[in-house]
Scaffold this active site. Structure first.
Site, short mmCIF file in Angstrom:
data_model
loop_
_atom_site.label_atom_id
_atom_site.label_comp_id
_atom_site.label_asym_id
_atom_site.label_seq_id
_atom_site.Cartn_x
_atom_site.Cartn_y
_atom_site.Cartn_z
N LYS A 216 59.61 -10.31 -34.82
CA LYS A 216 58.47 -11.19 -35.07
C LYS A 216 58.70 -12.01 -36.34
O LYS A 216 59.44 -11.57 -37.22
CB LYS A 216 57.21 -10.34 -35.30
CG LYS A 216 56.64 -9.69 -34.06
CD LYS A 216 55.35 -8.94 -34.41
CE LYS A 216 54.77 -8.25 -33.19
NZ LYS A 216 54.28 -9.16 -32.16
N ARG B 151 53.65 -2.22 -23.24
CA ARG B 151 53.63 -1.91 -21.80
C ARG B 151 54.71 -0.89 -21.44
O ARG B 151 54.57 -0.16 -20.46
CB ARG B 151 53.76 -3.22 -21.00
CG ARG B 151 55.05 -3.94 -21.23
CD ARG B 151 55.00 -5.41 -20.79
NE ARG B 151 54.28 -6.24 -21.76
CZ ARG B 151 54.07 -7.56 -21.61
NH1 ARG B 151 54.51 -8.18 -20.53
NH2 ARG B 151 53.41 -8.23 -22.52
#
Ligand code: BES
Ligand code: ZN
Ligand code: MN
Length: 507
Positions: free
Chosen positions: A283, A357
């Site tokens: 990120k 996920r």
């Protein structure tokens, strides 16, 4: 701050201040006749003349110090017809904060007032719960890492008492207030965990918190470590934790009071990424520190259990918390790597920042194999796309079971957690096709929250009542309000508590 009760009517009431809630254009002196008996000076207190009872307006009315009730803290609610439970929570929070600023040690609220201020569709008990919960949330602050204490820092009031007219405190009022206290405590637990820095709030720390709750309240707690998780076949979860030095944990916590052991449990699965750097798909630096809150789903479940421990609810509940950091490292998963999930399906990891996920899919498979959940609900700070879609105050609600979806949305709204439905369109699952594996872990940027939900859906067996809550927006906030000083919000703790206490309606 303790929650107390005073019975016996106005002659027996004692408090350093009484908080009263006032609607615009309704005279302060008519708020409660019992209160006027106890504090007759109220009708002539000069500050009362200037009080308009606008939203968020707080006025302090002083009487002669010799009275058993020497102060009234009047809090405006705005117009009666616009009043909501959220407004009442905000008012309770603003009022108690003023009491704290004034260094008032003991605060009262006239119980009879609560029913009279109930918004349409709600009763006195709900208002009692909200006033207690709102007041406790209003006092929340996170200052455990400040070594230099602010000179202006006031201690919390010692207690807040509900002032009752009869000889006894009604049982239902007592229960409602205690429930408000329990859920506020649970939200405080969740807020503390989200606000806690990632060097302290590690997966092992979350496990020790769960174990402490287990010891305190008799929950069964199991903690699995890195090697067990790998050998069980949780290849997707393992792909996230393999780059992390800090050891991953899968926490299982179960509330099964006597007589409920054979129930089909409500199972809550919470994303517990204690820090999300993105992994090799790193990120950007700006705001990366916010990713210490990427365990807010797991924190909400621990908050729920803290609240459950304070109450006596005859329902079996299980929490499953996959916890890890997501770090870049020599051993970290590379974009393009293929892993085998616990379900047997293979996943090509195209972006290591779509890690939530990956741990959730294995935890969901685990939950369905081990239990026959009455309902399976996962909570996760899953996608920035959900925040783009709905803003920062609302969670995405993905659920094809109308009764379950409605229960979550309507109970959430009552207690101040907002959920908005987003679709699980089957055709969008095309977005997750991989050239080499059964599935890719990301689809196109467009519809990112839906793509993530559809990824999880691939791991839900037919017939299982399942909801996915994307709480990336409301789990933490930069906005300060009377109810929250910013940072972790405790979002979803109360909704989960309502699901447990009220049960899930039939499909
Ligand atoms: N934890 C983030 C999602 C997030 C973003 C939570 C902002 C709270 C605030 C999640 O793991 C993530 O990085 N998601 C990616 C998915 C993308 C790579 C498909 C995202 O949203 O950008
Ligand atoms: Zn994440
Ligand atoms: Mn991520």
């Amino acid at each position: 701050m303790d929650i107390r009760f005073q019975a016996g009517g106005h002659a027996a009431w004692r408090a350093g201040a009484v908080m009263v809630f006032v609607f615009k254009d309704e005279p302060l002196a008519e708020v409660d006749s019992q209160l006027v008996e106890a504090a007759p000076w109220l009708t002539i207190a000069p500050a009362g003349n200037d009080f308009r009872a606008a939203k968020d307006e707080v006025a302090v009315l002083h009487g002669p110090p010799a009275f058993d009730i020497p102060r009234v803290v009047a809090v405006g609610l705005g117009k009666r017809e616009d009043c909501t439970l959220e407004r009442i929570r905000l008012a309770a929070a603003a009022g108690i904060r003023r009491c704290r600023d004034l260094r008032v040690e003991n605060v009262g609220v006239v119980a009879a007032q609560l029913g009279r201020m109930a918004p349409t569709g709600h009763d006195a008990l709900r208002v009692a719960e909200e006033v207690v919960c709102g007041a406790l949330l209003g006092l929340y602050r996170y200052d455990r890492f400040r070594t230099v204490k602010d000179d202006e820092r006031a201690e919390d009031p010692r207690w807040l008492a509900l002032l009752c007219e009869g000889k006894n405190v009604p049982d239902d009022l007592h229960g409602a207030a205690r429930k408000g206290e329990a859920v506020a405590l649970g939200m405080g637990v969740a807020r503390d965990l989200v606000n806690g820095p990632a060097n302290i709030v590690t997966p092992a720390f979350l496990a020790s918190e769960a174990e402490a709750l287990g010891r305190k309240h008799g929950f069964r707690v199991e903690v699995l470590g890195r090697d067990e998780l790998s050998s069980m076949g949780m290849g997707a979860f393992a792909s996230v934790f393999r780059g992390a030095e800090e050891e991953a944990r899968l926490i299982v916590i179960e509330h099964a009071p006597a007589g409920t052991e054979e129930q089909q449990p409500l199972v809550f699965v919470g994303k517990g990424v204690t820090f999300d750097t993105g992994g090799i798909s790193l990120k950007p630096a700006a705001k990366m520190h916010e990713m210490k809150g990427d365990m807010a789903g797991a924190a909400a479940i621990l908050g729920l259990f803290a609240a459950l421990g304070e109450r006596d609810l005859p329902r079996r509940v299980v929490g499953v918390l996959p916890c890890t950091e997501n770090m870049p490292d020599g051993r970290a998963t590379r974009p393009g790597d293929v892993v085998t999930t616990l379900s047997g399906k293979t996943v090509e990891i195209l972006n290591t920042d779509a890690e939530g996920r990956l741990l959730l899919c294995d935890a969901l498979t685990y939950a369905q194999r081990r239990w026959q959940p009455e309902a399976l609900v996962d909570l996760a700070t899953l996608t920035g796309a959900c925040v783009v879609a709905l803003g920062t105050e609302v969670a995405g609600l993905f659920c094809d079971d109308a009764a379950l979806a409605d229960a979550i949305a309507s109970r959430g709204e009552t207690v101040g957690d907002l959920f908005w439905p987003l679709p699980l369109w089957k055709s969008y699952a095309e977005n997750l096709k991989s050239d080499v594996a059964d599935l890719a872990n990301v689809g196109p940027r467009e519809g990112g929250a839906v793509n993530a939900a559809l990824f999880l859906r691939q791991f839900i067996d037919d017939g299982v009542r399942w909801a996915h809550l994307d709480i990336a927006g409301p789990a933490f906030t930069a906005k300060k309000s009377a109810l929250c000083p910013g940072g972790g919000t405790g979002f979803a703790v109360r909704t989960l508590f309502e699901l447990v206490s009220e049960g899930i309606p039939a499909a």
